[in-house]
Design an enzyme around this catalytic site. Structure first.
Site, PDB file in Angstrom:
ATOM      1  N   GLU A 173       0.862  -1.186   0.000  1.00 58.19           N
ATOM      2  CA  GLU A 173       0.000   0.000   0.000  1.00 58.19           C
ATOM      3  C   GLU A 173       0.896   1.232   0.000  1.00 58.19           C
ATOM      4  OE1 GLU A 173      -3.890   1.970   2.194  1.00 58.19           O
ATOM      5  OE2 GLU A 173      -2.675   0.525   3.296  1.00 58.19           O
TER       6      GLU A 173
ATOM      7  N   ALA B 142      -3.683   8.304   6.860  1.00 57.25           N
ATOM      8  CA  ALA B 142      -2.768   7.972   7.962  1.00 57.25           C
ATOM      9  C   ALA B 142      -1.457   7.386   7.461  1.00 57.25           C
ATOM     10  CB  ALA B 142      -3.438   6.996   8.921  1.00 57.25           C
TER      11      ALA B 142
ATOM     12  N   HIS C 271      -5.642   6.215  -2.032  1.00 56.04           N
ATOM     13  CA  HIS C 271      -4.928   7.432  -1.641  1.00 56.04           C
ATOM     14  C   HIS C 271      -4.701   8.287  -2.889  1.00 56.04           C
ATOM     15  CE1 HIS C 271      -4.200   6.121   2.510  1.00 56.04           C
ATOM     16  NE2 HIS C 271      -4.132   4.915   1.986  1.00 56.04           N
TER      17      HIS C 271
ATOM     18  N   ASP D 284     -16.333  -1.577   9.285  1.00 53.42           N
ATOM     19  CA  ASP D 284     -16.326  -1.381  10.742  1.00 53.42           C
ATOM     20  C   ASP D 284     -17.401  -0.407  11.183  1.00 53.42           C
ATOM     21  OD1 ASP D 284     -15.215   0.961   9.773  1.00 53.42           O
ATOM     22  OD2 ASP D 284     -13.460   0.927  11.094  1.00 53.42           O
TER      23      ASP D 284
ATOM     24  N   ASP E 246      -8.314  -3.760   7.222  1.00 54.10           N
ATOM     25  CA  ASP E 246      -7.341  -2.673   7.338  1.00 54.10           C
ATOM     26  C   ASP E 246      -6.817  -2.621   8.771  1.00 54.10           C
ATOM     27  OD1 ASP E 246      -5.700  -0.573   6.596  1.00 54.10           O
ATOM     28  OD2 ASP E 246      -7.300   0.910   6.418  1.00 54.10           O
TER      29      ASP E 246
ATOM     30  N   GLY F 250      -6.276   3.199   9.881  1.00 52.11           N
ATOM     31  CA  GLY F 250      -6.562   1.784   9.877  1.00 52.11           C
ATOM     32  C   GLY F 250      -7.674   1.495  10.869  1.00 52.11           C
TER      33      GLY F 250
END
Length: 368
Positions: free
Chosen positions: A121, A132, A184, A236, A260, A295
């Site tokens: 990544e 992040a 990103h 999530d 993640d 994450g």
């Protein structure tokens, strides 16, 4: 030979029966039984997580020991195979990490998930959408990527296509068998559509750290919703609103869930590493000091419960965490319960709480 009985999710649907495994860790067959003769439990294919940075207090960028810890941690939560995921870092640091974890991609340790390879990544990302990620952004260089590929099996590579000076690199990497994903990225809809035509096959954590959807500027999200066959999403319920998850499911046939996950996964609230960053776990999320999501601490069993909670049928939720990621990577021996497949499975009660996990026929101890 070992057997397990319950309500099995097979390609023919839910089936009360007995699953048989052989000494090689594969399923040898499934026998149908009367419904009143099987235990009241669900048996699903093991989860396949294509985006894992850490777990159990360990961050992948720390090397082989960390990879071993995270693979053991995630196995306890039903992840039977995973792709170990780096963050942006200097080229020499990436070389060290890939060299350290390459042996773990060849041999599965006992009581651990299978590490299928590496998800790189970055560092070929857009600084405007850093999220992040550590600020180690680089321009993609074919010779450097080839050098990394020689060190460990790179299965997935996340990049921002608008940052490439050589667009032909997309087709070259795709031809080499790497799944390229847009992430990103601050690119336009047109740049995303063109990248898909040139060999990109998916999107990294859809909606997060990419140019958003506007009706006159559709952005990378618009390109994904209009044209993608596959994309990953973090279920999530912090990273993406349930309504956006459902919208993506209607648009992208191969949408699949990823954790993640960071080092904070499976750990109490506190401070952990994500590459060169310190991140903080609190109230069910992981963030940088400024509050940016960094994450997650999501486990795949919780991802299953979340998907069912927002309205997905159990079978569809299972497919999003097993069958679809297997198909995306071209895996022919995982992701479903059938003869010849690896005996990767999760056993759940009616509240979808894990009771057993098998990885390649090995029964995983669920306590740390």
């Amino acid at each position: 030979m070992r057997t397990i009985e319950g309500n099995l999710y097979t390609r023919e649907g839910m089936l009360p029966g007995r699953l048989h495994t052989g000494a090689d860790g594969r399923i040898t067959g499934i026998t149908r039984l009367p419904a009143d003769q099987v235990p009241d439990r669900l048996i699903l294919p093991g989860f396949i997580d294509l985006h894992v940075h850490g777990g159990g207090g360990a961050d992948l960028m720390e090397g082989a020991d960390a990879a071993h810890i995270l693979s053991r941690t995630h196995a306890r939560f039903g992840t039977t195979s995973l792709v170990a995921t780096t963050v942006s870092a200097a080229h020499e640091d990436l070389k060290k990490v890939l060299t350290a974890i390459a042996p773990l991609c060849d041999t599965r340790h006992p009581q651990s998930a299978r590490i299928l390879g590496v998800h790189l990544e970055g560092p070929y990302l857009n600084r405007v959408k850093l999220g992040a990620q550590p600020d180690q952004i680089q321009h993609a260089d074919a010779s450097r990527i080839r050098e990394l590929c020689e060190l460990a099996p790179i299965r997935i590579l996340t990049l921002a296509p608008e940052m490439l000076s050589n667009q032909a690199l997309l087709q070259e990497l795709s031809t080499a068998g790497i799944r390229l994903q847009i992430g990103h990225s601050n690119g336009s809809y047109e740049q995303g559509k063109r990248a898909l035509e040139q060999g990109v096959s998916g999107f990294t954590h859809l909606f997060n750290a990419m140019s958003g959807l506007h009706h006159r500027e559709p952005g990378m999200v618009g390109a994904a919703l209009a044209h993608a066959e596959y994309a990953e999403i973090i279920p999530d319920l912090l990273h993406v609103h349930p309504g956006a998850v459902l919208a993506a499911l209607r648009s992208i046939p191969g949408l699949y869930g990823v954790s993640d996950a960071t080092a904070a996964t499976g750990m109490p609230d506190g401070t952990y590493l994500l590459g060169s960053h310190q991140v903080h776990k609190c109230m069910g999320g992981v963030r940088l000091k400024d509050g940016t999501l960094a994450g997650s601490c999501l486990t795949m069993d919780q991802a299953l419960r979340n998907l069912v909670k927002i309205g997905l049928p159990l079978q569809t939720a299972s497919d999003c965490l097993s069958l679809r990621p297997a198909r995306y990577l071209g895996l022919t021996d995982r992701g479903q319960l059938a003869a010849g497949m690896m005996a990767d499975l999760v056993v759940l009660d009616n509240d979808l709480k894990i009771r057993q996990v098998w990885v390649e026929g090995e029964n995983i101890e669920l306590t740390a």
